[in-house]
Design a protein around this motif. Structure first.
Motif, PDB file in Angstrom:
ATOM      1  N   ASP A   1       3.747  31.353 -51.979  1.00 25.20           N
ATOM      2  CA  ASP A   1       3.565  32.570 -51.207  1.00 25.20           C
ATOM      3  C   ASP A   1       3.464  32.249 -49.722  1.00 25.20           C
ATOM      4  OD1 ASP A   1       2.947  34.968 -50.182  1.00 25.20           O
ATOM      5  OD2 ASP A   1       1.155  35.313 -51.402  1.00 25.20           O
ATOM      6  N   MET A   2       4.537  32.551 -48.980  1.00 23.93           N
ATOM      7  CA  MET A   2       4.566  32.218 -47.555  1.00 23.93           C
ATOM      8  C   MET A   2       3.493  32.993 -46.790  1.00 23.93           C
ATOM      9  SD  MET A   2       6.700  29.873 -46.766  1.00 23.93           S
ATOM     10  CE  MET A   2       7.713  28.892 -47.859  1.00 23.93           C
ATOM     11  N   ASP A   3       3.277  34.264 -47.172  1.00 23.67           N
ATOM     12  CA  ASP A   3       2.241  35.050 -46.497  1.00 23.67           C
ATOM     13  C   ASP A   3       0.899  34.335 -46.579  1.00 23.67           C
ATOM     14  OD1 ASP A   3       4.184  36.854 -46.082  1.00 23.67           O
ATOM     15  OD2 ASP A   3       3.433  38.387 -47.466  1.00 23.67           O
ATOM     16  N   GLU A   4       0.665  33.780 -47.747  1.00 25.24           N
ATOM     17  CA  GLU A   4      -0.618  33.124 -47.946  1.00 25.24           C
ATOM     18  C   GLU A   4      -0.709  31.860 -47.102  1.00 25.24           C
ATOM     19  OE1 GLU A   4      -1.548  31.611 -51.924  1.00 25.24           O
ATOM     20  OE2 GLU A   4      -2.898  30.384 -50.691  1.00 25.24           O
ATOM     21  N   ILE A   5       0.395  31.097 -47.081  1.00 34.19           N
ATOM     22  CA  ILE A   5       0.407  29.876 -46.262  1.00 34.19           C
ATOM     23  C   ILE A   5       0.156  30.221 -44.797  1.00 34.19           C
ATOM     24  CG2 ILE A   5       1.881  28.025 -45.391  1.00 34.19           C
ATOM     25  CD1 ILE A   5       3.208  27.912 -48.122  1.00 34.19           C
ATOM     26  N   VAL A   6       0.819  31.300 -44.341  1.00 33.39           N
ATOM     27  CA  VAL A   6       0.658  31.709 -42.946  1.00 33.39           C
ATOM     28  C   VAL A   6      -0.791  32.058 -42.661  1.00 33.39           C
ATOM     29  CG1 VAL A   6       1.248  33.488 -41.259  1.00 33.39           C
ATOM     30  CG2 VAL A   6       3.044  32.459 -42.653  1.00 33.39           C
TER      31      VAL A   6
END
Ligand SMILES: Nc1ncnc2c1ncn2[C@@H]1O[C@H](COP(=O)(O)OP(=O)(O)OP(=O)(O)O)[C@@H](O)[C@H]1O
Ligand SMILES: [Mg+2]
Lengths: 293, 291
Positions: free
Chosen positions: A151-156
């Protein structure tokens, strides 16, 4: 086992552990145990063409500590720092002699992949250098090129929170990173480095372009993340070295006899406390008390 | 002090002169174009081909020719030019670059008439007629490839400048994240210099549209041409049509509005390239602002 596959085989396990374990205060006992070496530098010399920039450096950098490099301008701090993630490979004329072991693997072994090394050993530069892309895309750059799924949103969010930038930018993640202030840009660069979950972060004078408040925030941030990362920082700011680092290395430049070039040497490497209160070498004492350079 | 003033006036004079000359050119173009548009039988602007001496001024024929040649040229020049630029800016070691750049400049210095004959005598039989054995010896395809080769150094050099102007700090940021060379080129350098690359592309188009000699030689330097969208046929571009009209002694003075039609085509060419250059200029300025 060839070093490369070792580097590859280890991938994921230590990072995953680091990620999932939120360290409680009781973990402080860890630092009292024998520190684990991450880098063992042995008899390292770096040349630019025929010019020898540093010579015969030896030191051990330990896990979850902040190690600072201090010394007058031109003594080769940047040069040495850029050996730890093989950034010197990008300089055509640079050549390295001696060895740096990273968890026992020689970084300069021909089979070691510099790209793989840089994913474990991240870097923050002197001048903030965000990509001219959105804040969001700056953070996802590393994970994407590393082929990370998830999940890129989470990484961000996670990376920005760690870099103490989330609250300031959460409503404008799609805006260009170039619109941030210098201090924010530098924290974004730190967040960008954290996004790939490196083990080590190299920082080359990360605060030299920032005002005292922004500098303070970055120092707090380093303090905060040091329980999970190994940090090496180059600084010209003596107070900063004294404030944030556990270990400190003092370098100086010696004039060569045969030519009028100067070669950097490691003068002293010890606990920061000792370096600033009771250094073994006179040159260190002169430097930290401001009587030199 | 008097000398200072004199020199100042001298330069002002030369600057003014070039503006006056440009204005005169545009004015002449506009006047003859006006004559042409007001006197021509408008239906002849949409007929079977471009035959000015028979009073057939099918403007589609010339547009089709120009567009096809430019299209083929850019299909050749864009990948070649961009590829060369990426190689020079991102991969070549300094010594290699120092050796290659002058070669690029030599390529840019080849007279177009030479390239025209090369297109006719080599590209046409060896490449085009092998692609399609029904292709005529004179064809738009060969002309397009020739123009493409002519435009490649221009595209490469502007694109390389654009990529070179991307700060090293950005490349280091990328490499520091564990990016490879290709990744850095594709994801960092190209996006960061995109407006310069677009400018390179547009200036390439503008140069390709304006190219005359290669087309006049390789696409068939006849006075007229039937409307056709087939690149393997002979054809006529705006530039080549003007050149062929102005080539013979009596051709220009020929019947009817032949003479004026030349200006009409010239005007369109002028407006087209002006537009393209303005668009490209805007992109170039955008690059300058950023860093
Ligand atoms: N790319 C390079 N090519 C040639 N010489 C270089 C290069 N980079 C650094 N040097 C030389 O190596 C020596 C050490 O430079 P380095 O940048 O490592 O010093 P530094 O301790 O980081 O200095 P500062 O505190 O000013 O940043 C200097 O003499 C410098 O001129
Ligand atoms: Mg430095």
């Amino acid at each position: 086992m060839p070093p490369d596959s070792k580097l590859k085989a280890k991938k994921g396990i230590p990072t995953a552990q680091r990620l999932d374990i939120s360290r409680s205060p009781s973990d402080v006992s860890l630092t009292e145990q024998e520190p684990v070496p991450v880098f063992e530098v042995d008899d390292l010399s770096v040349y630019y063409g025929a010019f020898r920039a540093i010579r015969n450096v030896g030191m051990t950098v330990c896990e979850r500590q902040i190690t600072s490099f201090i010394g007058p301008s031109g003594c080769g701090k940047t040069t040495l720092l850029r050996c730890f993630n093989r950034m010197n490979d990008l300089v055509d004329i640079a050549r390295v002699e001696g060895s740096i072991l990273y968890h026992g693997i020689n970084l300069y072994h021909p089979e070691v992949n510099a790209v793989e090394v840089r994913r474990r050993v991240g870097m923050v530069f002197q001048k903030p250098n965000p990509f001219p892309k959105s804040i969001y895309d700056n953070i996802t750059f590393g994970p994407k090129i590393a082929g990370l799924k998830g999940d890129m949103d989470e990484i961000v969010e996670r990376s920005l929170r760690r870099a103490a930038l989330w609250d300031e930018v959460k409503d404008r993640l799609k805006d260009s990173a170039m619109g941030l202030s210098g201090g924010q840009q530098q924290r974004l660069c730190i967040a960008r480095a954290l996004a790939v979950n490196p083990e080590v972060i190299l920082m080359d004078e990360p605060c030299s372009a920032l005002d005292p408040i922004a500098t303070g925030r970055i120092e707090d941030l380093m303090e905060e993340i040091k329980s999970e990362y190994t940090i090496i920082i180059v600084t010209h700011n003596m107070q900063q070295a004294a404030r944030v680092s556990d270990m400190c290395a003092f370098f100086t430049a010696e004039v060569n006899e045969t030519s009028d070039t100067r070669t950097g040497i490691l003068v002293e490497f010890d606990k920061t406390e000792k370096m600033f209160s009771n250094p073994a070498d006179e040159r260190t004492e002169n430097y930290v008390t401001g009587r030199f350079g | 002090m008097r000398k200072e003033a004199l020199i100042r006036w001298l330069f002002l004079g030369t600057a003014a002169l070039s503006i006056v000359i440009s204005a005169l050119i545009v004015l002449t173009l506009a006047r003859e174009t006006f004559t042409f548009v007001t006197q021509v039988d408008l239906s002849s602007l949409w007929s079977e081909g471009w035959f000015p001496r028979r009073d057939l001024y099918d403007i589609r024929t010339l547009f089709a020719g120009s567009v096809l040649v430019t299209l083929v040229a850019m299909v050749v020049a864009a990948p070649l030019g961009m590829g060369a630029a990426v190689y020079l800016a991102e991969y070549a070691r300094p010594r290699v670059r120092r050796a290659l750049k002058p070669i690029l400049e030599i390529l840019a210095g080849i007279p177009s008439v030479v390239l025209g004959f090369f297109a006719l005598t080599w590209i046409s039989p060896e490449i085009v007629q092998r692609m399609n054995d029904e292709a005529a010896l004179f064809n738009l395809m060969a002309a397009g490839i020739g123009v493409g080769l002519l435009v490649t150094p221009l595209v490469a050099s502007i694109a390389e400048d654009a990529m070179k102007s991307v700060p090293t700090a950005l490349r280091e940021a990328s490499y520091g994240m564990g990016a490879r060379k290709v990744t850095t080129a594709v994801r960092v350098v190209i996006p960061a210099s995109i407006s310069g690359l677009v400018a390179a592309f547009i200036l390439g188009i503008s140069r390709a549209i304006g190219e005359t000699m290669v087309v006049a030689i390789a696409a068939g330097a006849s006075g007229g041409s039937l409307f056709s969208m087939n690149v393997f046929e002979r054809g006529q571009t705006m530039t080549a049509a003007m050149a062929s009209m102005a080539g013979g002694t009596d051709a220009v003075k020929g019947a009817g509005l032949t003479f004026q039609s030349l200006f009409f085509v010239g005007m369109m060419l002028f407006l087209l390239t002006l537009l393209l250059n303005m668009v490209a200029g805007r992109f170039v300025r955008r690059v300058r602002q950023k860093y």
